[in-house]
Design an enzyme around this catalytic site. Structure first.
Site, short mmCIF file in Angstrom:
data_model
loop_
_atom_site.label_atom_id
_atom_site.label_comp_id
_atom_site.label_asym_id
_atom_site.label_seq_id
_atom_site.Cartn_x
_atom_site.Cartn_y
_atom_site.Cartn_z
N HIS A 53 0.84 -1.21 0.00
CA HIS A 53 0.00 0.00 0.00
C HIS A 53 0.87 1.25 0.00
O HIS A 53 0.75 2.12 0.85
CB HIS A 53 -0.95 0.01 1.20
CG HIS A 53 -1.97 -1.08 1.19
ND1 HIS A 53 -3.07 -1.07 2.03
CD2 HIS A 53 -2.07 -2.21 0.46
CE1 HIS A 53 -3.79 -2.15 1.81
NE2 HIS A 53 -3.20 -2.85 0.86
N GLU A 84 -12.08 2.78 -5.91
CA GLU A 84 -12.76 4.08 -6.04
C GLU A 84 -12.13 4.95 -7.11
O GLU A 84 -10.94 4.86 -7.39
CB GLU A 84 -12.67 4.86 -4.72
CG GLU A 84 -13.37 4.23 -3.55
CD GLU A 84 -13.28 5.10 -2.31
OE1 GLU A 84 -13.79 4.67 -1.26
OE2 GLU A 84 -12.71 6.23 -2.37
N TYR A 144 -11.50 11.57 2.43
CA TYR A 144 -12.14 10.60 1.56
C TYR A 144 -12.59 9.34 2.29
O TYR A 144 -13.05 8.39 1.67
CB TYR A 144 -11.23 10.29 0.36
CG TYR A 144 -11.21 11.47 -0.58
CD1 TYR A 144 -12.10 11.56 -1.64
CD2 TYR A 144 -10.36 12.55 -0.34
CE1 TYR A 144 -12.13 12.68 -2.46
CE2 TYR A 144 -10.39 13.67 -1.15
CZ TYR A 144 -11.27 13.73 -2.21
OH TYR A 144 -11.32 14.85 -3.01
N TYR A 156 -11.57 -9.26 3.83
CA TYR A 156 -11.47 -10.48 3.03
C TYR A 156 -12.21 -11.65 3.68
O TYR A 156 -12.53 -12.63 3.03
CB TYR A 156 -10.00 -10.81 2.78
CG TYR A 156 -9.36 -9.83 1.82
CD1 TYR A 156 -9.53 -9.98 0.45
CD2 TYR A 156 -8.64 -8.73 2.28
CE1 TYR A 156 -8.98 -9.08 -0.45
CE2 TYR A 156 -8.08 -7.82 1.40
CZ TYR A 156 -8.26 -8.00 0.04
OH TYR A 156 -7.73 -7.09 -0.84
#
Length: 425
Positions: free
Chosen positions: A186, A279, A289, A300
């Site tokens: 990430h 998104e 956001y 998951y």
């Protein structure tokens, strides 16, 4: 949220259309490129035969995707992560392993020296490459990359002068470094450099989701600095003692695309969700956001994340994908036609996606080339008006698509319209 049409392809260009893209294979290209082009053409022809029996012939009315040129122009590259299109037609390609390469219009490839030490492991490495708007004069390039160790790493942005004579970066210096984190997932790392001297950079939450709501941490944010590394005084949190002044927006999970509208100056981004919840957003100064408070994705395990899909004071996406079959990567804004279009690659979806923007919303999503090129890592529009694609593969080609032809064919192609599009206004 708009009701959207998806054309999910399993034949070249469109589902149930037994047609193949046209490949131009210049005879003066190197042997590897000829092999790549021939393999792609054979694969497309095989797909044509395989799906011809179920083709909906009415869908072929006034539409011939064989008129679109899709051409491999350089390669091979090892897991290219990004590209920058130079004014003379050359292309700078960043490889995740920590290499920067230059492909000339004649398809000659040069290795560029002078890079700093780069942490290249798993998803970490050399991430993005961008040109200064005045590159033709100053030869400045900007690049984002992972720095440190697997246990403690940052995302850095450096700038340097590209010396075309010696194929080296010179006078390199770091202009930004993120908050340190453990792990190498990430990461974000996508950049936009603006004509008025600003640099935007996406930063992921580093798999520590609560960091995306901490304004004292750059993780899970999009930052804005000047191209010399200084922080603009009009940044939204510049006067907040508890916030980092570089932050422009926050509440992001893992933004993998960032692009500027060349006409309006609006900033656009997309990001990966968890299980579902990818998104597409318009990035607005000082906006939250929502991640991980609100999301269209789930764990998951199937468990919910946060408080649901929306909450007052938190920005909702303009477009989202759930379940997540996309994993968008790379982004380009096309303003050449009557409508604005966003082009993005996909990793899970292995498609090229076009989003059509009208009346301040996404009205149509079209998917092309599904599973024909593989995982599309980056998408750019050149000064020549063509679309360029970088594929995520250990022996990847760089592809060029005739965007004018493709847009023209998509506009005349008959399609069913969603209930919202046909409803009275």
């Amino acid at each position: 949220m708009s009701a959207l049409l998806r054309l999910d392809v399993s034949c070249p260009f469109f589902d149930n259309r037994a047609v193949a893209p046209k490949f131009a294979i210049p005879m003066n290209t190197n042997r590897w490129l000829r092999r790549a082009a021939l393999a792609a053409l054979i694969f497309s022809l095989f797909s044509r035969i395989a799906c011809a029996g179920i083709a909906d012939m009415e869908d072929l009315e006034d539409f011939d995707p064989a008129d679109v040129d899709l051409t491999p122009i350089a390669g091979p590259f090892e897991f290219p992560s990004s590209m920058a299109l130079l004014p003379d037609g050359s292309v700078l390609i960043s490889e995740r392993a920590g290499r920067l390469r230059l492909a000339t219009p004649e398809a000659t490839i040069h290795d560029i020296g002078g890079l700093p030490t780069i942490l290249a492991i798993h998803h970490a490495g050399l991430i993005d490459i961008a040109l200064d708007p005045d590159f033709a004069k100053n030869r400045l390039v900007y690049f984002s990359y992972s720095h440190g160790t697997e246990l403690s790493s940052t995302i850095r942005v450096s700038r340097a002068v590209l010396d075309r004579r010696t194929f080296r970066l010179r006078r390199s210096r770091v202009i930004f470094e993120s908050t340190p984190a453990t792990g190498v997932e990430h990461l974000g790392g996508r950049m936009v450099v603006t004509a008025d001297g600003y640099l935007f950079l996406t930063l992921g939450d580093r798999q520590e989701r609560d960091r995306a709501q901490n304004l004292g941490d750059t993780s899970g944010s999009i930052i804005r600095i000047r191209t010399d590394g200084s922080v603009p005084p009009d940044n939204p949190f510049a006067d907040s003692p508890s916030a980092l002044s570089e932050i422009w927006s926050f509440g992001h999970r893992n933004p993998q695309g960032l692009a500027l509208d060349p006409e309006t100056g609006e900033l656009w981004s997309h990001e990966h969700g968890a299980l579902g919840g990818d998104e597409f957003n318009r990035i607005v100064r000082g906006t939250n956001y929502g991640w991980p408070i609100v999301t269209y994705g789930v764990e998951y395990s199937g468990d919910t994340i946060g408080e649901g899909v929306e909450r007052e004071g938190l920005e909702s996406p303009l477009h989202y994908w759930t379940p997540s079959d996309v994993a968008p990567s790379g982004l380009a804004v096309d303003t050449s036609g009557n409508s604005k279009h966003f082009w993005l690659g996909t990793l899970v979806g292995q498609s090229l996606v076009r989003l059509e923007w009208q009346n301040d919303r996404i009205v149509r999503e079209t998917r092309l080339l599904k599973s024909k090129l593989g995982r599309i890592r980056d998408v750019r529009i050149g000064v020549d008006g063509h679309l360029y694609l970088a594929v995520d593969h250990p022996e990847a080609a760089l592809y060029r698509v005739n965007l004018t032809q493709l847009n023209r064919l998509l506009e005349v192609h008959p399609r069913k319209r969603s209930a919202e599009e046909t409803a009275p206004q």
